[in-house]
Design a protein around this motif. Structure first.
Motif, short mmCIF file in Angstrom:
data_model
loop_
_atom_site.label_atom_id
_atom_site.label_comp_id
_atom_site.label_asym_id
_atom_site.label_seq_id
_atom_site.Cartn_x
_atom_site.Cartn_y
_atom_site.Cartn_z
N LYS A 292 0.84 -1.20 0.00
CA LYS A 292 0.00 0.00 0.00
C LYS A 292 0.88 1.26 0.00
O LYS A 292 0.69 2.15 -0.82
N LYS A 293 1.81 1.30 0.95
CA LYS A 293 2.78 2.38 0.98
C LYS A 293 4.07 1.86 0.37
O LYS A 293 4.66 0.90 0.89
N TRP A 294 4.51 2.47 -0.70
CA TRP A 294 5.64 1.94 -1.47
C TRP A 294 6.93 2.66 -1.10
O TRP A 294 7.05 3.88 -1.25
N GLN A 295 7.89 1.90 -0.60
CA GLN A 295 9.15 2.47 -0.16
C GLN A 295 10.01 2.97 -1.32
O GLN A 295 10.91 3.80 -1.11
N ILE A 296 9.74 2.51 -2.53
CA ILE A 296 10.50 3.00 -3.68
C ILE A 296 10.30 4.51 -3.85
O ILE A 296 11.15 5.19 -4.42
N GLU A 297 9.21 5.04 -3.31
CA GLU A 297 8.97 6.48 -3.39
C GLU A 297 9.99 7.25 -2.56
O GLU A 297 10.20 8.44 -2.78
N GLY A 298 10.64 6.57 -1.62
CA GLY A 298 11.66 7.21 -0.80
C GLY A 298 13.06 7.09 -1.36
O GLY A 298 14.02 7.58 -0.75
N VAL A 299 13.21 6.43 -2.53
CA VAL A 299 14.53 6.32 -3.16
C VAL A 299 14.82 7.62 -3.89
O VAL A 299 14.09 8.00 -4.81
N LEU A 300 15.87 8.30 -3.50
CA LEU A 300 16.19 9.62 -4.02
C LEU A 300 17.49 9.58 -4.82
O LEU A 300 18.36 8.75 -4.56
N VAL A 301 17.61 10.50 -5.74
CA VAL A 301 18.76 10.57 -6.64
C VAL A 301 19.58 11.81 -6.30
O VAL A 301 19.03 12.90 -6.10
N LYS A 302 20.89 11.66 -6.26
CA LYS A 302 21.79 12.74 -5.85
C LYS A 302 22.12 13.68 -7.01
O LYS A 302 22.49 13.22 -8.09
N PRO A 303 22.05 14.98 -6.76
CA PRO A 303 22.55 15.93 -7.77
C PRO A 303 24.04 16.22 -7.61
O PRO A 303 24.65 16.79 -8.52
N TYR A 304 24.63 15.88 -6.45
CA TYR A 304 26.04 16.19 -6.19
C TYR A 304 26.83 14.92 -5.93
O TYR A 304 26.30 13.93 -5.41
N ALA A 305 28.12 14.96 -6.24
CA ALA A 305 28.99 13.79 -6.09
C ALA A 305 29.59 13.75 -4.69
O ALA A 305 30.80 13.83 -4.49
N ALA A 306 28.72 13.61 -3.70
CA ALA A 306 29.17 13.57 -2.31
C ALA A 306 28.10 12.88 -1.48
O ALA A 306 26.95 12.72 -1.92
#
Length: 500
Positions: A292-306
């Motif tokens: 019901k609540k999908w944890q993939i929605e919490g996968v975030l992508v980095k804009p910076y190399a750190a």
């Protein structure tokens, strides 16, 4: 010898295993399947960028010296002209994806899903799709090649994206970082084992074995972040160990039962030991709102190399630079830079660096990343070349920086990503300050189109345009693919070192 019917007993392990074995592609909202393809594309970008970094080549050289490369070595080493055995491929490819702090992270239970899932899944698929040599032992069931579709990969990937964070939330998410565990290396074996189990179509009982075998291999010391190169490899350990767990379970090997709720020696019990929290761990989080609540929605992508915890520092400084362009460029007049952050962020990146610093340490340190941004106005792979790490101008600002925990920033929700940066000046002029609730990439998350832009930007220096376009098309049309071994072919071939 029959296995004990422990799965019939209620509990989070049993519920999770049943869901893994029964969930279908149609159960997943279409927009999340689309998002998954862009996340996969970002993971492949990180793999190609990371494949020939100095520490990646060093790891590859050491393991290839041990590696069997005869018939049956069918798994692609991303960005290399080399086929290796599946466990080595999972380890090294995970190391490549984590090679430069460009990869995804989970907002609530920190781990880097792509460096765990893609290496394990693609190694398993390539291995199963390759005919065994004539004298091959028949015990692994590869009498005939088995091919997996893009839809199979997508479903297994989403399963992994769900399981890893849920297991992490059972350990209170980022709390394990505060206690010195490398969270992704702790949560990650479960994610890889679940994903590969789904790809291979294991029963719920076998999934339980796979998770139990994976969990007993979990671990990772966060002291790896200071000077070691092994920090880059610890998610690769998780990928390899999850693949091993699923492979053993597929062969009937019995794993730990009820691994998440066991009181004595159980996964949640042991990795939360001594945290001083009440309750110590939260087993209900493993299956809370499952499907019901999908944890993939919490996968975030980095804009910076750190490291992700440094990103809010960069955004605060970027805002100060925009508002006070002259004052923030007068480095000799900067008296102090004060960075306030939450508990987890402080323990992870708030330490005081010592000169000289390795690339790993530089990318994990808020003081160093902030100073680098002030000097260069960007945080890309180029900022962490060996010849850039000992610049006097950067270290002048690092020495003026202090990090401290701000207890008003909560350990959950946006509080754990909030930061404030204050700059004071030697000439007595008023100090300047800026606070962000969350960095770019968290609030708001990068859009699919921004991920696509990042993919094209970071890969343009490491692969040819034709190959880049072919990979992009294959991933974004993944559900039309009938055999994902084509991805191995596309990922093969030598890439360039982006910081050479």
């Amino acid at each position: 010898m029959s296995q004990p019917a422990v799965l019939a007993q209620p509990g989070p392990t049993a519920e999770l295993c049943r869901w893994i074995s029964t969930v279908q592609l149609g159960d997943i909202p279409p927009e999340l399947l689309t998002r998954a393809k862009y996340l996969i594309l970002d993971g492949i970008a990180c793999a190609l960028v990371g494949a020939h970094l100095p520490w990646s080549e060093k790891a590859a050289a050491a393991l290839l010296d041990l590696e069997y490369s005869g018939p049956g070595a069918a798994a692609t080493l991303f960005g290399w002209d080399r086929k290796v055995t599946p466990l080595t491929a999972a380890l090294l490819n995970g190391t490549f994806i984590q090679g430069f702090e460009l990869d995804d992270w989970h907002r609530d239970a920190p781990l880097h899903s792509n460096s765990i899932l893609l290496p394990a899944l693609l190694a398993a698929a390539e291995h199963m799709g390759t005919p065994p040599p004539p004298d091959h032992y028949k015990g692994d069931g590869r009498a005939a090649p088995r091919h997996f579709s893009g839809a199979d990969l997508l479903l297994a990937y989403v399963v992994g994206c769900e399981v890893g964070p849920r297991v992490g939330l059972g350990l209170r998410g980022a709390d394990v970082l505060s206690h010195g565990w490398h969270s992704g290396a702790v949560f990650g074996p479960s994610a890889a084992a679940a994903a590969v189990s789904k790809l291979l179509g294991l029963s719920a009982e076998a999934v339980e074995d796979a998770l139990g075998i994976a969990c007993t291999q979990a671990g990772g010391l966060m002291s790896a972040q200071f000077e070691s190169e092994v920090k880059r490899m610890q998610h690769g350990f998780a990928a390899r160990n999850g693949l091993l767990g699923a492979t053993l379970a597929r062969g009937g090997y019995v794993g730990i039962k009820k691994v998440y709720e066991r009181k004595y020696g159980g996964f949640l019990t042991m990795f939360s030991s001594g945290n001083g929290k009440e309750p110590q761990y939260k087993p209900e989080e493993v299956c809370k709102d499952l499907g019901k609540k999908w944890q993939i929605e919490g996968v975030l992508v980095k804009p910076y190399a750190a490291m992700a915890g440094t990103h809010c520092t960069v955004d605060c400084l970027a805002a100060l630079r925009a508002a006070h362009p002259e004052r923030t460029r007068q480095f000799d007049n900067i008296k102090s830079i004060r960075i306030e952050m939450s508990e987890a962020a402080f323990h992870h990146g708030g330490w005081k660096p010592e000169r000289p610093l390795t690339a790993t340490g530089a990318q994990m340190c808020n003081a160093y990343v902030g100073a680098t941004y002030l000097v260069d106005e960007q945080v890309t792979p180029a900022q962490f070349r060996t010849d850039k790490l000992d610049r006097d101008q950067v270290w002048q600002l690092v020495d003026a920086t202090t990090c401290e925990e701000n207890k008003s920033y909560a350990s959950t929700g946006l509080g754990k990503t909030s930061q404030r940066v204050t700059i004071s000046f030697k000439d007595g002029s008023p100090s300047i300050s800026h606070e962000e609730l969350a960095p770019k990439g968290v609030l708001p998350p990068l859009t699919n189109q921004e991920i696509l832009y990042k993919w094209r930007l970071v890969t343009q220096s490491v692969i040819e345009d034709k190959k880049r376009d072919s990979i992009e098309h294959a991933i974004l049309k993944l559900q039309e693919c009938t055999d994902i071994s084509v991805l191995g072919t596309l990922m093969a071939g030598m890439t360039k070192n982006p910081i050479a």
